[in-house]
Design a protein around this motif. Structure first.
Motif, PDB file in Angstrom:
ATOM      1  N   PRO A  46      33.691  32.443 -20.142  1.00  8.41           N
ATOM      2  CA  PRO A  46      33.924  33.240 -21.360  1.00  8.41           C
ATOM      3  C   PRO A  46      35.325  33.851 -21.326  1.00  8.41           C
ATOM      4  O   PRO A  46      36.105  33.674 -22.255  1.00  8.41           O
ATOM      5  CB  PRO A  46      32.838  34.321 -21.300  1.00  8.41           C
ATOM      6  CG  PRO A  46      31.807  33.786 -20.368  1.00  8.41           C
ATOM      7  CD  PRO A  46      32.523  32.919 -19.376  1.00  8.41           C
ATOM      8  N   LEU A  70      26.807  30.730 -22.049  1.00 11.93           N
ATOM      9  CA  LEU A  70      28.124  30.731 -22.681  1.00 11.93           C
ATOM     10  C   LEU A  70      28.018  31.028 -24.174  1.00 11.93           C
ATOM     11  O   LEU A  70      28.871  31.722 -24.746  1.00 11.93           O
ATOM     12  CB  LEU A  70      28.825  29.382 -22.449  1.00 11.93           C
ATOM     13  CG  LEU A  70      29.325  29.135 -21.024  1.00 11.93           C
ATOM     14  CD1 LEU A  70      29.722  27.669 -20.841  1.00 11.93           C
ATOM     15  CD2 LEU A  70      30.517  30.051 -20.702  1.00 11.93           C
ATOM     16  N   LEU A 112      34.255  23.692 -26.351  1.00 12.78           N
ATOM     17  CA  LEU A 112      34.294  23.851 -24.894  1.00 12.78           C
ATOM     18  C   LEU A 112      32.894  23.983 -24.299  1.00 12.78           C
ATOM     19  O   LEU A 112      32.617  23.448 -23.223  1.00 12.78           O
ATOM     20  CB  LEU A 112      35.159  25.055 -24.526  1.00 12.78           C
ATOM     21  CG  LEU A 112      36.665  24.840 -24.754  1.00 12.78           C
ATOM     22  CD1 LEU A 112      37.417  26.164 -24.749  1.00 12.78           C
ATOM     23  CD2 LEU A 112      37.233  23.880 -23.705  1.00 12.78           C
ATOM     24  N   ILE A 113      32.013  24.671 -24.993  1.00 14.25           N
ATOM     25  CA  ILE A 113      30.632  24.770 -24.515  1.00 14.25           C
ATOM     26  C   ILE A 113      29.980  23.394 -24.498  1.00 14.25           C
ATOM     27  O   ILE A 113      29.162  23.083 -23.635  1.00 14.25           O
ATOM     28  CB  ILE A 113      29.834  25.772 -25.374  1.00 14.25           C
ATOM     29  CG1 ILE A 113      30.353  27.190 -25.128  1.00 14.25           C
ATOM     30  CG2 ILE A 113      28.336  25.696 -25.065  1.00 14.25           C
ATOM     31  CD1 ILE A 113      29.801  28.237 -26.081  1.00 14.25           C
ATOM     32  N   TRP A 171      31.467  32.993 -32.336  1.00 15.93           N
ATOM     33  CA  TRP A 171      30.383  32.026 -32.460  1.00 15.93           C
ATOM     34  C   TRP A 171      29.757  32.102 -33.834  1.00 15.93           C
ATOM     35  O   TRP A 171      29.516  33.199 -34.363  1.00 15.93           O
ATOM     36  CB  TRP A 171      29.313  32.289 -31.394  1.00 15.93           C
ATOM     37  CG  TRP A 171      28.261  31.216 -31.373  1.00 15.93           C
ATOM     38  CD1 TRP A 171      26.994  31.284 -31.870  1.00 15.93           C
ATOM     39  CD2 TRP A 171      28.419  29.905 -30.847  1.00 15.93           C
ATOM     40  NE1 TRP A 171      26.337  30.088 -31.689  1.00 15.93           N
ATOM     41  CE2 TRP A 171      27.189  29.224 -31.061  1.00 15.93           C
ATOM     42  CE3 TRP A 171      29.465  29.224 -30.235  1.00 15.93           C
ATOM     43  CZ2 TRP A 171      26.998  27.905 -30.664  1.00 15.93           C
ATOM     44  CZ3 TRP A 171      29.262  27.916 -29.839  1.00 15.93           C
ATOM     45  CH2 TRP A 171      28.046  27.267 -30.057  1.00 15.93           C
ATOM     46  N   ASP A 220      38.999  29.188 -20.337  1.00 13.31           N
ATOM     47  CA  ASP A 220      38.116  30.154 -21.002  1.00 13.31           C
ATOM     48  C   ASP A 220      37.790  29.687 -22.424  1.00 13.31           C
ATOM     49  O   ASP A 220      38.332  28.681 -22.910  1.00 13.31           O
ATOM     50  CB  ASP A 220      38.695  31.565 -20.948  1.00 13.31           C
ATOM     51  CG  ASP A 220      39.879  31.815 -21.891  1.00 13.31           C
ATOM     52  OD1 ASP A 220      40.192  30.941 -22.740  1.00 13.31           O
ATOM     53  OD2 ASP A 220      40.504  32.883 -21.771  1.00 13.31           O
ATOM     54  N   LEU A 221      36.891  30.399 -23.072  1.00 10.81           N
ATOM     55  CA  LEU A 221      36.400  29.968 -24.387  1.00 10.81           C
ATOM     56  C   LEU A 221      37.437  30.076 -25.491  1.00 10.81           C
ATOM     57  O   LEU A 221      37.234  29.557 -26.584  1.00 10.81           O
ATOM     58  CB  LEU A 221      35.142  30.759 -24.762  1.00 10.81           C
ATOM     59  CG  LEU A 221      33.889  30.438 -23.938  1.00 10.81           C
ATOM     60  CD1 LEU A 221      32.706  31.257 -24.432  1.00 10.81           C
ATOM     61  CD2 LEU A 221      33.553  28.947 -23.972  1.00 10.81           C
ATOM     62  N   TYR A 222      38.551  30.721 -25.220  1.00  5.08           N
ATOM     63  CA  TYR A 222      39.648  30.738 -26.178  1.00  5.08           C
ATOM     64  C   TYR A 222      40.536  29.492 -26.050  1.00  5.08           C
ATOM     65  O   TYR A 222      41.378  29.237 -26.897  1.00  5.08           O
ATOM     66  CB  TYR A 222      40.519  31.980 -25.978  1.00  5.08           C
ATOM     67  CG  TYR A 222      39.831  33.282 -26.295  1.00  5.08           C
ATOM     68  CD1 TYR A 222      39.486  33.615 -27.603  1.00  5.08           C
ATOM     69  CD2 TYR A 222      39.529  34.178 -25.279  1.00  5.08           C
ATOM     70  CE1 TYR A 222      38.860  34.819 -27.883  1.00  5.08           C
ATOM     71  CE2 TYR A 222      38.899  35.385 -25.557  1.00  5.08           C
ATOM     72  CZ  TYR A 222      38.567  35.700 -26.864  1.00  5.08           C
ATOM     73  OH  TYR A 222      37.942  36.897 -27.145  1.00  5.08           O
ATOM     74  N   ILE A 278      34.054  26.460 -17.061  1.00  3.37           N
ATOM     75  CA  ILE A 278      34.299  26.899 -18.441  1.00  3.37           C
ATOM     76  C   ILE A 278      33.792  28.325 -18.500  1.00  3.37           C
ATOM     77  O   ILE A 278      32.597  28.586 -18.345  1.00  3.37           O
ATOM     78  CB  ILE A 278      33.553  26.017 -19.472  1.00  3.37           C
ATOM     79  CG1 ILE A 278      33.914  24.541 -19.306  1.00  3.37           C
ATOM     80  CG2 ILE A 278      33.831  26.503 -20.891  1.00  3.37           C
ATOM     81  CD1 ILE A 278      35.310  24.168 -19.711  1.00  3.37           C
ATOM     82  N   ALA A 305      29.805  34.016 -26.123  1.00  5.39           N
ATOM     83  CA  ALA A 305      30.635  33.754 -27.307  1.00  5.39           C
ATOM     84  C   ALA A 305      30.190  34.615 -28.485  1.00  5.39           C
ATOM     85  O   ALA A 305      31.017  35.097 -29.274  1.00  5.39           O
ATOM     86  CB  ALA A 305      30.575  32.271 -27.668  1.00  5.39           C
ATOM     87  N   ALA A 351      35.279  27.590 -29.075  1.00  7.98           N
ATOM     88  CA  ALA A 351      34.135  27.965 -28.246  1.00  7.98           C
ATOM     89  C   ALA A 351      33.056  26.884 -28.299  1.00  7.98           C
ATOM     90  O   ALA A 351      32.503  26.474 -27.269  1.00  7.98           O
ATOM     91  CB  ALA A 351      33.577  29.306 -28.706  1.00  7.98           C
ATOM     92  N   ARG A 397      25.213  26.409 -20.691  1.00  9.61           N
ATOM     93  CA  ARG A 397      25.561  26.450 -22.106  1.00  9.61           C
ATOM     94  C   ARG A 397      24.923  27.606 -22.858  1.00  9.61           C
ATOM     95  O   ARG A 397      25.580  28.276 -23.666  1.00  9.61           O
ATOM     96  CB  ARG A 397      25.224  25.112 -22.768  1.00  9.61           C
ATOM     97  CG  ARG A 397      26.152  23.991 -22.314  1.00  9.61           C
ATOM     98  CD  ARG A 397      25.762  22.648 -22.884  1.00  9.61           C
ATOM     99  NE  ARG A 397      26.536  21.583 -22.242  1.00  9.61           N
ATOM    100  CZ  ARG A 397      26.194  20.303 -22.266  1.00  9.61           C
ATOM    101  NH1 ARG A 397      25.097  19.920 -22.899  1.00  9.61           N
ATOM    102  NH2 ARG A 397      26.938  19.412 -21.657  1.00  9.61           N
TER     103      ARG A 397
END
Length: 458
Positions: free
Chosen positions: A384, A435, A423-424, A445, A327-329, A382, A439, A420, A432
Motif C-alpha cells: 500500500p 490490498l 497493481l493489485i 479504490w 506501492d499502490l501509487y 506490492i 486502497a 491500484a 489481494r
C-alpha cells in the motif's frame, strides 16, 4: 630521443610502489577510487595501513568489489569516512556496520558533479587500469563510468596497473595518458572480479515470458543485473527475434549469449549502429575475453550511455530493471528496505525515462510478487505504502510497465484508482483482499470494481 623512448622514460620516472604513492594523501583530503573492477586493490590496502596517522580522509568509490580496506580499518576513529555511489554486497555490509555511506545521484549526472566548478573536490584519484600501451595510454577496462571526469578534477592521479583487465575500445573517455599521471604502481595482477551466472527461478522465467512477448525485431535492449535479466537473455536467445541492438550502462553475460545465438546484430540502431554500447561490464571471464579489443563493443562514459537523449535516439528501446517493492501509487523502491540501504539509483531512472521516450520504447520494472523474510514470514512486494526509510527510486509519474509472475500492467495515463486496481491484479492472490482494504482506506479504490479486479487477476 624517439617517441617510444620518451614515453618509456616518463613511465619509469613515475613508477613507484603502493606504500610510497599513498604518502601523497593528507588528513582532510577527498580521495576518489575507480569504478567496479577498477577500484584500486594494492593502493586501498596501503592507504588503510595509514589509519593511525591520518584523520578525516573522505573516500568515494563506485561499487567496490568486496569490502574496501579503508572502511574496515577505520573502526570509528575518524581516520577514513567511506562513501559510495552504488553499493556492492561488501559496501552493503560496511554500511550495516556503520562503516560506509551512500551518495544519492542518478547515473547520467555523475560526470557533471565533477565538471561543475565548486561541486566536488578530488585531492587524489587512484584507480586500476590496463598496463600502458605503446602510445602511453592506460585503458579503464571494464570501469569507464565517469572516471574521466574524476581524473580531470583530481589534483594528484595514481594509476595501479593490472594486466587481467580487458582493453575496452571506445567510445569516449576510456583512457588516460602517462603525461596526465603523477604516479604508477604495478600490481600483482590479481584477477579482477568475475561473476557466475545467477540462478534463474521459475518465477523469473514467468516474468521473462511476459516481457519477451513485448519485444519486436530491431529493438534496442538494456538489462539490469541478476537472475531475471539472465532469464530474459535466455528466452531471447531461444526466440526468433532478429537484429536486436544494445545500448546499456552494464554489459553482462546475457548479451554475450544473445550475440552468440545471432539475436544481437546492432544493425538496426540509429545511434552507433553495429556496436554494443556500454559504460561498464560485470560478468564471466568469457565476457571479458569477448570485449577485449573488440571493435564491435564500444566503451563510453556514462554521460554518453545514460544521456536521456542518447537512450531515446534509438527506436524500440526496451529497458528491463528489478525492484524491491512497488506501492499502490506506482512508486518504485529499488534501493533500500526501510532504513537498510541495499544498492543505489544507478541508471534505473535514466533508462526508465529514456526508454519511454524512444519511438516504440517500453520500460519494465520487474519483481516477484512476494518475498520471504529471515523470520520466515511471507510479505507482498506490492505494498500500500512503503515503510519509513524506503527510498523512492522512480516516482509514480515515470513508472510504465510493472511485471510480476501474475502478469504485466501499464500504469501510464492511469488515475490513482486505476493504478491500484492494476497493481493489485498482479499481486499474489493471498494479499489481494488486504490490498483492496488498504486502497479503500487510502481513497484510491472504486468499490464497484472489486469483483472485476479479483476475477481478472485469477
Amino acid at each position: 630521443m624517439n617517441f617510444s623512448s620518451k614515453i618509456s622514460r616518463e613511465y619509469q620516472s613515475k613508477l613507484t610502489n603502493a606504500e610510497n604513492a599513498v604518502q601523497v594523501v593528507k588528513s582532510g583530503d577527498w580521495v576518489d577510487y575507480g569504478a567496479f573492477a577498477t577500484n584500486p586493490d594494492l593502493l586501498d590496502a596501503a592507504l588503510a595501513k595509514r589509519v593511525d596517522e591520518l584523520q578525516d580522509v573522505k573516500v568515494r568509490s563506485v561499487t567496490f568489489p568486496g569490502k574496501a580496506k579503508v572502511a574496515t580499518a577505520d573502526k570509528g576513529q575518524g581516520s577514513f569516512i567511506y562513501n559510495n555511489w552504488h553499493f556492492s554486497s561488501g559496501d552493503r555490509i560496511n554500511h550495516d556496520n556503520g562503516n560506509g555511506y551512500y551518495i544519492p545521484f542518478v547515473y547520467n549526472e555523475g560526470p557533471s558533479h565533477y565538471e561543475e566548478e565548486g561541486t566536488l573536490r578530488t585531492d587524489v584519484c587512484m584507480m586500476r587500469t590496463t598496463p600502458m600501451d605503446a602510445f602511453g595510454n592506460f585503458n579503464f577496462g571494464v570501469g569507464n563510468s565517469f572516471q574521466r571526469a574524476i581524473l580531470e578534477n583530481a589534483k594528484t592521479i595514481i594509476i595501479e596497473t593490472n594486466n587481467t583487465l580487458p582493453q575496452c575500445l571506445g567510445g569516449t573517455g576510456e583512457s588516460i595518458h602517462i603525461s596526465e599521471v603523477d604516479y604508477v604502481v604495478e600490481s600483482d595482477n590479481k584477477p579482477i572480479l568475475t561473476l557466475g551466472a545467477p540462478p534463474i527461478t521459475e518465477i523469473d522465467e514467468k516474468i521473462a515470458n511476459y516481457i519477451v512477448s513485448e519485444i519486436r525485431d530491431g529493438a534496442c535492449i538494456q538489462l539490469g543485473i541478476g537472475g531475471l535479466p539472465n532469464a530474459v537473455g535466455n528466452l531471447i536467445s531461444q526466440s526468433d527475434l532478429k537484429d536486436l541492438g544494445v545500448h546499456t550502462e552494464m554489459l553482462a553475460d546475457s548479451y554475450l549469449q544473445m550475440f552468440k545465438t545471432g539475436r544481437i546484430t546492432n544493425l538496426k540502431k540509429t545511434l552507433d549502429p553495429g556496436r554494443m554500447v556500454y559504460t561498464f561490464a560485470l560478468g564471466s571471464q568469457d565476457l571479458y575475453d569477448f570485449i577485449d579489443n573488440n571493435p564491435k563493443c564500444a566503451s563510453y562514459s556514462v554521460g554518453y550511455t545514460n544521456n536521456l537523449a542518447n537512450i531515446s535516439a534509438n527506436d524500440n528501446v526496451v529497458s528491463i530493471n528489478n525492484a524491491i517493492e512497488v506501492d499502490l501509487y506506482g512508486q518504485v523502491s529499488s534501493e533500500s528496505s526501510g532504513f537498510r540501504h541495499i544498492t543505489g539509483t544507478g541508471g534505473q531512472f535514466d533508462f526508465a525515462y529514456g526508454a519511454y521516450h524512444s519511438k516504440g520504447g517500453k520500460s519494465f520494472i520487474c519483481l516477484s510478487s512476494t518475498v520471504t523474510g529471515k523470520d520466515g514470514v511471507v510479505k507482498s512486494r506490492i505494498r500500500p505504502i512503503f515503510d519509513p526509510g524506503s527510498i523512492v527510486t522512480l516516482p509514480r509519474t515515470i513508472t510504465q510497465y510493472v511485471v510480476t509472475e501474475y502478469g504485466k500492467v501499464n500504469l501510464k495515463g492511469k488515475s490513482t484508482w486505476e493504478r491500484a486496481e492494476a497493481l493489485i491484479s498482479i499481486a499474489h492472490p493471498d494479499f489481494r483482499d488486504e490490498l483492496i482494504r488498504e486502497a479503500q482506506d487510502m481513497k484510491i479504490w472504486v468499490n464497484r470494481n472489486r469483483k472485476d479486479c479479483i476475477n481478472a487477476a485469477a
